[in-house]
Design a protein around this motif. Structure first.
Motif, PDB file in Angstrom:
ATOM      1  N   ASP A  38      43.885  27.805  35.870  1.00 48.97           N
ATOM      2  CA  ASP A  38      43.256  27.509  34.580  1.00 48.97           C
ATOM      3  C   ASP A  38      42.229  28.574  34.195  1.00 48.97           C
ATOM      4  OD1 ASP A  38      41.692  26.687  36.727  1.00 48.97           O
ATOM      5  OD2 ASP A  38      40.763  25.042  35.635  1.00 48.97           O
ATOM      6  N   ASN A  39      42.172  29.645  34.965  1.00 47.05           N
ATOM      7  CA  ASN A  39      41.264  30.761  34.680  1.00 47.05           C
ATOM      8  C   ASN A  39      42.097  32.044  34.740  1.00 47.05           C
ATOM      9  OD1 ASN A  39      39.102  32.423  34.338  1.00 47.05           O
ATOM     10  ND2 ASN A  39      37.879  31.551  35.994  1.00 47.05           N
ATOM     11  N   LEU A  40      42.856  32.278  33.681  1.00 43.59           N
ATOM     12  CA  LEU A  40      43.787  33.406  33.636  1.00 43.59           C
ATOM     13  C   LEU A  40      43.115  34.639  33.046  1.00 43.59           C
ATOM     14  CD1 LEU A  40      46.918  31.493  32.310  1.00 43.59           C
ATOM     15  CD2 LEU A  40      46.359  32.071  34.672  1.00 43.59           C
ATOM     16  N   VAL A  41      43.610  35.799  33.449  1.00 43.69           N
ATOM     17  CA  VAL A  41      43.082  37.062  32.945  1.00 43.69           C
ATOM     18  C   VAL A  41      44.243  38.041  32.817  1.00 43.69           C
ATOM     19  CG1 VAL A  41      42.542  37.978  35.236  1.00 43.69           C
ATOM     20  CG2 VAL A  41      41.270  38.803  33.275  1.00 43.69           C
ATOM     21  N   THR A  42      44.119  38.961  31.874  1.00 47.27           N
ATOM     22  CA  THR A  42      45.110  40.016  31.709  1.00 47.27           C
ATOM     23  C   THR A  42      44.515  41.318  32.226  1.00 47.27           C
ATOM     24  OG1 THR A  42      45.968  38.939  29.727  1.00 47.27           O
ATOM     25  CG2 THR A  42      46.520  41.257  30.033  1.00 47.27           C
ATOM     26  N   LEU A  43      45.268  41.999  33.088  1.00 43.85           N
ATOM     27  CA  LEU A  43      44.828  43.279  33.646  1.00 43.85           C
ATOM     28  C   LEU A  43      45.845  44.358  33.317  1.00 43.85           C
ATOM     29  CD1 LEU A  43      43.877  42.262  37.301  1.00 43.85           C
ATOM     30  CD2 LEU A  43      42.312  42.760  35.456  1.00 43.85           C
ATOM     31  N   LEU A  44      45.352  45.551  33.110  1.00 47.83           N
ATOM     32  CA  LEU A  44      46.254  46.694  33.020  1.00 47.83           C
ATOM     33  C   LEU A  44      46.756  47.003  34.424  1.00 47.83           C
ATOM     34  CD1 LEU A  44      44.210  49.013  30.633  1.00 47.83           C
ATOM     35  CD2 LEU A  44      46.243  47.693  30.071  1.00 47.83           C
ATOM     36  N   GLU A  45      47.996  47.414  34.529  1.00 50.88           N
ATOM     37  CA  GLU A  45      48.569  47.693  35.841  1.00 50.88           C
ATOM     38  C   GLU A  45      47.782  48.767  36.592  1.00 50.88           C
ATOM     39  OE1 GLU A  45      52.968  48.543  37.470  1.00 50.88           O
ATOM     40  OE2 GLU A  45      52.878  47.565  35.515  1.00 50.88           O
ATOM     41  N   VAL A  46      47.198  49.719  35.888  1.00 52.97           N
ATOM     42  CA  VAL A  46      46.435  50.794  36.535  1.00 52.97           C
ATOM     43  C   VAL A  46      45.136  50.276  37.159  1.00 52.97           C
ATOM     44  CG1 VAL A  46      47.407  52.597  35.077  1.00 52.97           C
ATOM     45  CG2 VAL A  46      45.279  51.469  34.391  1.00 52.97           C
ATOM     46  N   GLU A  47      44.705  49.081  36.777  1.00 51.13           N
ATOM     47  CA  GLU A  47      43.492  48.498  37.338  1.00 51.13           C
ATOM     48  C   GLU A  47      43.734  47.810  38.679  1.00 51.13           C
ATOM     49  OE1 GLU A  47      41.922  45.967  34.318  1.00 51.13           O
ATOM     50  OE2 GLU A  47      41.255  47.631  33.079  1.00 51.13           O
ATOM     51  N   ILE A  48      44.991  47.625  39.038  1.00 42.72           N
ATOM     52  CA  ILE A  48      45.328  46.987  40.316  1.00 42.72           C
ATOM     53  C   ILE A  48      45.318  48.057  41.391  1.00 42.72           C
ATOM     54  CG2 ILE A  48      47.065  45.697  41.601  1.00 42.72           C
ATOM     55  CD1 ILE A  48      47.999  44.601  38.858  1.00 42.72           C
ATOM     56  N   ASP A  49      44.418  47.889  42.346  1.00 43.99           N
ATOM     57  CA  ASP A  49      44.227  48.882  43.402  1.00 43.99           C
ATOM     58  C   ASP A  49      45.308  48.791  44.473  1.00 43.99           C
ATOM     59  OD1 ASP A  49      42.762  50.937  44.800  1.00 43.99           O
ATOM     60  OD2 ASP A  49      42.023  49.356  46.134  1.00 43.99           O
ATOM     61  N   ARG A  50      45.573  47.554  44.969  1.00 43.39           N
ATOM     62  CA  ARG A  50      46.532  47.382  46.049  1.00 43.39           C
ATOM     63  C   ARG A  50      46.913  45.913  46.153  1.00 43.39           C
ATOM     64  NH1 ARG A  50      43.468  45.298  50.456  1.00 43.39           N
ATOM     65  NH2 ARG A  50      41.277  45.563  50.053  1.00 43.39           N
ATOM     66  N   GLN A  51      47.982  45.666  46.853  1.00 42.29           N
ATOM     67  CA  GLN A  51      48.413  44.306  47.159  1.00 42.29           C
ATOM     68  C   GLN A  51      47.864  43.942  48.532  1.00 42.29           C
ATOM     69  OE1 GLN A  51      52.608  43.424  46.664  1.00 42.29           O
ATOM     70  NE2 GLN A  51      52.564  42.086  48.434  1.00 42.29           N
ATOM     71  N   ILE A  52      47.244  42.761  48.641  1.00 42.15           N
ATOM     72  CA  ILE A  52      46.686  42.366  49.932  1.00 42.15           C
ATOM     73  C   ILE A  52      47.625  41.470  50.711  1.00 42.15           C
ATOM     74  CG2 ILE A  52      44.301  42.640  49.195  1.00 42.15           C
ATOM     75  CD1 ILE A  52      44.174  39.547  48.989  1.00 42.15           C
ATOM     76  N   GLY A  53      48.607  40.863  50.060  1.00 39.12           N
ATOM     77  CA  GLY A  53      49.540  39.968  50.731  1.00 39.12           C
ATOM     78  C   GLY A  53      50.481  39.356  49.721  1.00 39.12           C
ATOM     79  N   ILE A  54      51.115  38.254  50.125  1.00 46.02           N
ATOM     80  CA  ILE A  54      52.031  37.552  49.237  1.00 46.02           C
ATOM     81  C   ILE A  54      51.715  36.065  49.266  1.00 46.02           C
ATOM     82  CG2 ILE A  54      53.908  39.218  49.546  1.00 46.02           C
ATOM     83  CD1 ILE A  54      55.221  37.099  51.391  1.00 46.02           C
ATOM     84  N   MET A  55      52.127  35.359  48.229  1.00 49.78           N
ATOM     85  CA  MET A  55      52.009  33.899  48.184  1.00 49.78           C
ATOM     86  C   MET A  55      53.404  33.343  48.403  1.00 49.78           C
ATOM     87  SD  MET A  55      49.981  31.409  47.858  1.00 49.78           S
ATOM     88  CE  MET A  55      50.111  29.671  47.653  1.00 49.78           C
ATOM     89  N   PRO A  56      53.716  32.917  49.646  1.00 52.50           N
ATOM     90  CA  PRO A  56      55.084  32.505  49.956  1.00 52.50           C
ATOM     91  C   PRO A  56      55.522  31.219  49.254  1.00 52.50           C
ATOM     92  CG  PRO A  56      53.662  32.127  51.831  1.00 52.50           C
ATOM     93  CD  PRO A  56      52.844  32.837  50.796  1.00 52.50           C
ATOM     94  N   ASP A  57      54.594  30.328  48.969  1.00 54.23           N
ATOM     95  CA  ASP A  57      54.945  29.050  48.341  1.00 54.23           C
ATOM     96  C   ASP A  57      54.613  29.096  46.857  1.00 54.23           C
ATOM     97  OD1 ASP A  57      55.616  26.463  47.733  1.00 54.23           O
ATOM     98  OD2 ASP A  57      53.924  25.557  48.776  1.00 54.23           O
TER      99      ASP A  57
END
Length: 71
Positions: A38-57
């Protein structure tokens, strides 16, 4: 948004992630956390530094998003 403030859990639009479960360990989160759909945000792809993991479920996150969006 993801928070480690567990007081924010307990609502249908939020998903609790426990680090003590195998699924919780796959997320890469450092502490038990709450995903707040319920707290959504839009980010530019260039603002994403790295992936820390995955959400399996993703089913629980999808259900929370459906609640948030009313669909």
């Amino acid at each position: 948004m993801i928070t480690s403030n567990l007081a924010r859990s307990g609502h249908p639009s939020r998903v609790f992630v426990s680090r003590s479960t195998p699924e919780g360990q796959q997320t890469g989160l450092l502490a038990d956390s709450v995903i707040m759909t319920d707290n959504l945000v839009t980010l530019l792809e260039v603002e994403i530094d790295r992936q820390i993991g995955i959400m399996p479920d993703m089913a629980t996150v999808d259900a929370a998003l459906r609640h948030t969006l009313g669909i």
